[in-house]
Write a protein that holds these residues in place. Structure first.
Motif, PDB file in Angstrom:
ATOM      1  N   GLU A  97       0.834  -1.205   0.000  1.00 47.66           N
ATOM      2  CA  GLU A  97       0.000   0.000   0.000  1.00 47.66           C
ATOM      3  C   GLU A  97       0.864   1.248   0.000  1.00 47.66           C
ATOM      4  O   GLU A  97       0.556   2.233  -0.688  1.00 47.66           O
ATOM      5  CB  GLU A  97      -0.935  -0.019   1.224  1.00 47.66           C
ATOM      6  CG  GLU A  97      -2.093  -0.994   1.065  1.00 47.66           C
ATOM      7  CD  GLU A  97      -2.773  -1.343   2.374  1.00 47.66           C
ATOM      8  OE1 GLU A  97      -2.416  -0.723   3.416  1.00 47.66           O
ATOM      9  OE2 GLU A  97      -3.646  -2.237   2.372  1.00 47.66           O
ATOM     10  N   SER A  98       1.968   1.223   0.741  1.00 45.46           N
ATOM     11  CA  SER A  98       2.864   2.379   0.738  1.00 45.46           C
ATOM     12  C   SER A  98       3.546   2.540  -0.617  1.00 45.46           C
ATOM     13  O   SER A  98       3.780   3.650  -1.088  1.00 45.46           O
ATOM     14  CB  SER A  98       3.901   2.264   1.860  1.00 45.46           C
ATOM     15  OG  SER A  98       4.888   1.308   1.565  1.00 45.46           O
ATOM     16  N   VAL A  99       3.869   1.413  -1.268  1.00 40.64           N
ATOM     17  CA  VAL A  99       4.461   1.458  -2.609  1.00 40.64           C
ATOM     18  C   VAL A  99       3.500   2.120  -3.588  1.00 40.64           C
ATOM     19  O   VAL A  99       3.879   3.024  -4.343  1.00 40.64           O
ATOM     20  CB  VAL A  99       4.808   0.035  -3.095  1.00 40.64           C
ATOM     21  CG1 VAL A  99       5.191   0.051  -4.574  1.00 40.64           C
ATOM     22  CG2 VAL A  99       5.929  -0.561  -2.269  1.00 40.64           C
ATOM     23  N   VAL A 100       2.254   1.682  -3.569  1.00 43.35           N
ATOM     24  CA  VAL A 100       1.269   2.215  -4.524  1.00 43.35           C
ATOM     25  C   VAL A 100       0.936   3.678  -4.217  1.00 43.35           C
ATOM     26  O   VAL A 100       0.740   4.479  -5.137  1.00 43.35           O
ATOM     27  CB  VAL A 100      -0.001   1.340  -4.531  1.00 43.35           C
ATOM     28  CG1 VAL A 100      -1.104   1.977  -5.359  1.00 43.35           C
ATOM     29  CG2 VAL A 100       0.344  -0.034  -5.100  1.00 43.35           C
ATOM     30  N   TRP A 175       0.910  -2.135 -15.710  1.00 34.60           N
ATOM     31  CA  TRP A 175       0.054  -0.978 -15.401  1.00 34.60           C
ATOM     32  C   TRP A 175       0.514   0.248 -16.185  1.00 34.60           C
ATOM     33  O   TRP A 175      -0.312   0.976 -16.765  1.00 34.60           O
ATOM     34  CB  TRP A 175       0.092  -0.684 -13.895  1.00 34.60           C
ATOM     35  CG  TRP A 175      -0.360   0.703 -13.556  1.00 34.60           C
ATOM     36  CD1 TRP A 175      -1.653   1.157 -13.502  1.00 34.60           C
ATOM     37  CD2 TRP A 175       0.475   1.826 -13.274  1.00 34.60           C
ATOM     38  NE1 TRP A 175      -1.669   2.503 -13.195  1.00 34.60           N
ATOM     39  CE2 TRP A 175      -0.366   2.928 -13.053  1.00 34.60           C
ATOM     40  CE3 TRP A 175       1.858   2.009 -13.175  1.00 34.60           C
ATOM     41  CZ2 TRP A 175       0.120   4.200 -12.738  1.00 34.60           C
ATOM     42  CZ3 TRP A 175       2.351   3.259 -12.871  1.00 34.60           C
ATOM     43  CH2 TRP A 175       1.484   4.330 -12.653  1.00 34.60           C
ATOM     44  N   SER A 176       1.823   0.498 -16.210  1.00 39.59           N
ATOM     45  CA  SER A 176       2.348   1.688 -16.891  1.00 39.59           C
ATOM     46  C   SER A 176       2.067   1.650 -18.381  1.00 39.59           C
ATOM     47  O   SER A 176       1.967   2.691 -19.036  1.00 39.59           O
ATOM     48  CB  SER A 176       3.859   1.819 -16.648  1.00 39.59           C
ATOM     49  OG  SER A 176       4.578   0.821 -17.345  1.00 39.59           O
ATOM     50  N   ALA A 177       1.915   0.431 -18.944  1.00 39.88           N
ATOM     51  CA  ALA A 177       1.608   0.280 -20.368  1.00 39.88           C
ATOM     52  C   ALA A 177       0.107   0.319 -20.642  1.00 39.88           C
ATOM     53  O   ALA A 177      -0.320   0.121 -21.785  1.00 39.88           O
ATOM     54  CB  ALA A 177       2.196  -1.028 -20.880  1.00 39.88           C
ATOM     55  N   GLY A 178      -0.698   0.548 -19.593  1.00 42.66           N
ATOM     56  CA  GLY A 178      -2.140   0.661 -19.774  1.00 42.66           C
ATOM     57  C   GLY A 178      -2.874  -0.656 -19.896  1.00 42.66           C
ATOM     58  O   GLY A 178      -3.988  -0.699 -20.421  1.00 42.66           O
ATOM     59  N   PHE A 180      -4.134  -2.472 -17.518  1.00 46.46           N
ATOM     60  CA  PHE A 180      -5.272  -2.513 -16.610  1.00 46.46           C
ATOM     61  C   PHE A 180      -5.379  -1.156 -15.913  1.00 46.46           C
ATOM     62  O   PHE A 180      -4.402  -0.401 -15.860  1.00 46.46           O
ATOM     63  CB  PHE A 180      -5.159  -3.664 -15.595  1.00 46.46           C
ATOM     64  CG  PHE A 180      -3.870  -3.701 -14.820  1.00 46.46           C
ATOM     65  CD1 PHE A 180      -3.696  -2.919 -13.690  1.00 46.46           C
ATOM     66  CD2 PHE A 180      -2.832  -4.528 -15.209  1.00 46.46           C
ATOM     67  CE1 PHE A 180      -2.526  -2.951 -12.962  1.00 46.46           C
ATOM     68  CE2 PHE A 180      -1.654  -4.574 -14.493  1.00 46.46           C
ATOM     69  CZ  PHE A 180      -1.500  -3.783 -13.366  1.00 46.46           C
ATOM     70  N   PRO A 181      -6.543  -0.822 -15.355  1.00 48.93           N
ATOM     71  CA  PRO A 181      -6.757   0.511 -14.784  1.00 48.93           C
ATOM     72  C   PRO A 181      -6.059   0.719 -13.437  1.00 48.93           C
ATOM     73  O   PRO A 181      -5.660  -0.245 -12.769  1.00 48.93           O
ATOM     74  CB  PRO A 181      -8.279   0.580 -14.625  1.00 48.93           C
ATOM     75  CG  PRO A 181      -8.723  -0.835 -14.522  1.00 48.93           C
ATOM     76  CD  PRO A 181      -7.781  -1.629 -15.389  1.00 48.93           C
ATOM     77  N   ASP A 182      -5.954   1.984 -13.051  1.00 49.99           N
ATOM     78  CA  ASP A 182      -5.266   2.355 -11.815  1.00 49.99           C
ATOM     79  C   ASP A 182      -5.800   1.611 -10.599  1.00 49.99           C
ATOM     80  O   ASP A 182      -5.029   1.177  -9.740  1.00 49.99           O
ATOM     81  CB  ASP A 182      -5.394   3.864 -11.565  1.00 49.99           C
ATOM     82  CG  ASP A 182      -4.625   4.697 -12.577  1.00 49.99           C
ATOM     83  OD1 ASP A 182      -3.927   4.113 -13.426  1.00 49.99           O
ATOM     84  OD2 ASP A 182      -4.727   5.938 -12.499  1.00 49.99           O
ATOM     85  N   GLU A 183      -7.128   1.470 -10.530  1.00 48.08           N
ATOM     86  CA  GLU A 183      -7.726   0.898  -9.323  1.00 48.08           C
ATOM     87  C   GLU A 183      -7.392  -0.580  -9.136  1.00 48.08           C
ATOM     88  O   GLU A 183      -7.618  -1.143  -8.056  1.00 48.08           O
ATOM     89  CB  GLU A 183      -9.245   1.073  -9.332  1.00 48.08           C
ATOM     90  CG  GLU A 183      -9.948   0.488 -10.534  1.00 48.08           C
ATOM     91  CD  GLU A 183     -10.137   1.498 -11.663  1.00 48.08           C
ATOM     92  OE1 GLU A 183     -11.054   1.293 -12.477  1.00 48.08           O
ATOM     93  OE2 GLU A 183      -9.367   2.474 -11.706  1.00 48.08           O
ATOM     94  N   GLN A 184      -6.822  -1.223 -10.154  1.00 53.20           N
ATOM     95  CA  GLN A 184      -6.459  -2.635 -10.026  1.00 53.20           C
ATOM     96  C   GLN A 184      -5.000  -2.853  -9.612  1.00 53.20           C
ATOM     97  O   GLN A 184      -4.614  -3.969  -9.264  1.00 53.20           O
ATOM     98  CB  GLN A 184      -6.706  -3.370 -11.347  1.00 53.20           C
ATOM     99  CG  GLN A 184      -8.163  -3.524 -11.711  1.00 53.20           C
ATOM    100  CD  GLN A 184      -8.356  -4.390 -12.940  1.00 53.20           C
ATOM    101  OE1 GLN A 184      -7.406  -4.966 -13.475  1.00 53.20           O
ATOM    102  NE2 GLN A 184      -9.584  -4.488 -13.418  1.00 53.20           N
ATOM    103  N   LEU A 185      -4.199  -1.797  -9.646  1.00 56.36           N
ATOM    104  CA  LEU A 185      -2.764  -1.973  -9.425  1.00 56.36           C
ATOM    105  C   LEU A 185      -2.472  -2.576  -8.057  1.00 56.36           C
ATOM    106  O   LEU A 185      -1.716  -3.551  -7.940  1.00 56.36           O
ATOM    107  CB  LEU A 185      -2.034  -0.640  -9.591  1.00 56.36           C
ATOM    108  CG  LEU A 185      -0.522  -0.678  -9.313  1.00 56.36           C
ATOM    109  CD1 LEU A 185       0.174  -1.691 -10.208  1.00 56.36           C
ATOM    110  CD2 LEU A 185       0.090   0.712  -9.493  1.00 56.36           C
TER     111      LEU A 185
END
Length: 224
Positions: A97-100, A175-178, A180-185
């Motif tokens: 969680e701190s990483v994200v 994730w950075s390549a799109g 999946f969406p932000d909320e799934q990271l």
């Protein structure tokens, strides 16, 4: 990068400390905008300082880039506590969680770092730093787990840590390549990390990790 490097030393005034902080923030901006490459002269112009000042503070460009990258990784992330009072899955999740949180504080920078981590580069300054600092943090946690005798007998702590770092960066890169969406990271990072760790734990703890994985998978839906 061990010990107190030139760019990490204590400064006599708040103004000098702020100058260093501003320079490193500008360096991160240039790393993001310029495919991970910039010259000291470009950084000096962007930062509004003399070129000699950069060399005086940081010594050389590799040292400067190192401080720019390491400051983000070490400055804001919650380490794995490996506590008897908190379940292992929860400890892992807190760290992720701190990483994200840090990723979304500087999403453009995080995307570029994920790209550079897997980019073949004979110099490899950024990739090497990302890997070594991340590995240092994860390795310490895995070693503490080994000291508590919660790893399976045939587990190799060094191999577990190395693979875990690569797996986590691979998720961030997707994730950075799109993909999946932000909320799934965060959910995906938790899922793959717990999955990798479960294969190296004693049965009781492995069971706890897999139970939490099932909960994460249910909240996410079908994983790719």
């Amino acid at each position: 990068m061990n010990g107190k490097n030139r760019g990490e030393r204590q400064y006599a005034s708040e103004a000098m400390a702020k100058r260093r902080s501003d320079i490193l923030e500008t360096a991160r901006l240039l790393l993001t905008e310029q495919e991970g490459q910039f010259t000291m002269r470009e950084l000096a112009a962007k930062s509004g300082v003399a070129l000699a000042t950069l060399y005086n503070i940081f010594g050389n460009q590799k040292e400067l880039i190192g401080q720019a990258v390491i400051e983000v990784l070490r400055g804001s992330l919650t380490s794995w506590t490996v506590s008897e009072d908190v379940s292992l899955p929860e400890q892992v999740e807190r760290r992720l969680e701190s990483v994200v949180n840090e990723i979304f504080r500087r999403p453009a920078y995080a995307r570029k770092m994920a790209e550079l981590y897997f980019l073949p580069d004979p110099e490899g300054v950024v990739a090497d730093l990302l890997h070594s600092v991340s590995l240092e943090d994860v390795s310490q946690a895995i070693i503490r787990l080994a000291e508590r005798n919660v790893l399976a007998e045939d587990s190799d702590p060094n191999l577990i840590a190395r693979e875990m770092v690569v797996i986590q960066y691979a998720v961030i890169a997707r994730w950075s390549a799109g993909k999946f969406p932000d909320e799934q990271l965060l959910i995906r990072l938790k899922h793959v990390t717990l999955g990798h760790l479960a294969g190296s734990l004693v049965p009781e703890l492995a069971k706890d990790c897999r139970k939490r994985m099932s909960e994460l998978r249910a909240s996410l839906g079908d994983l790719d």
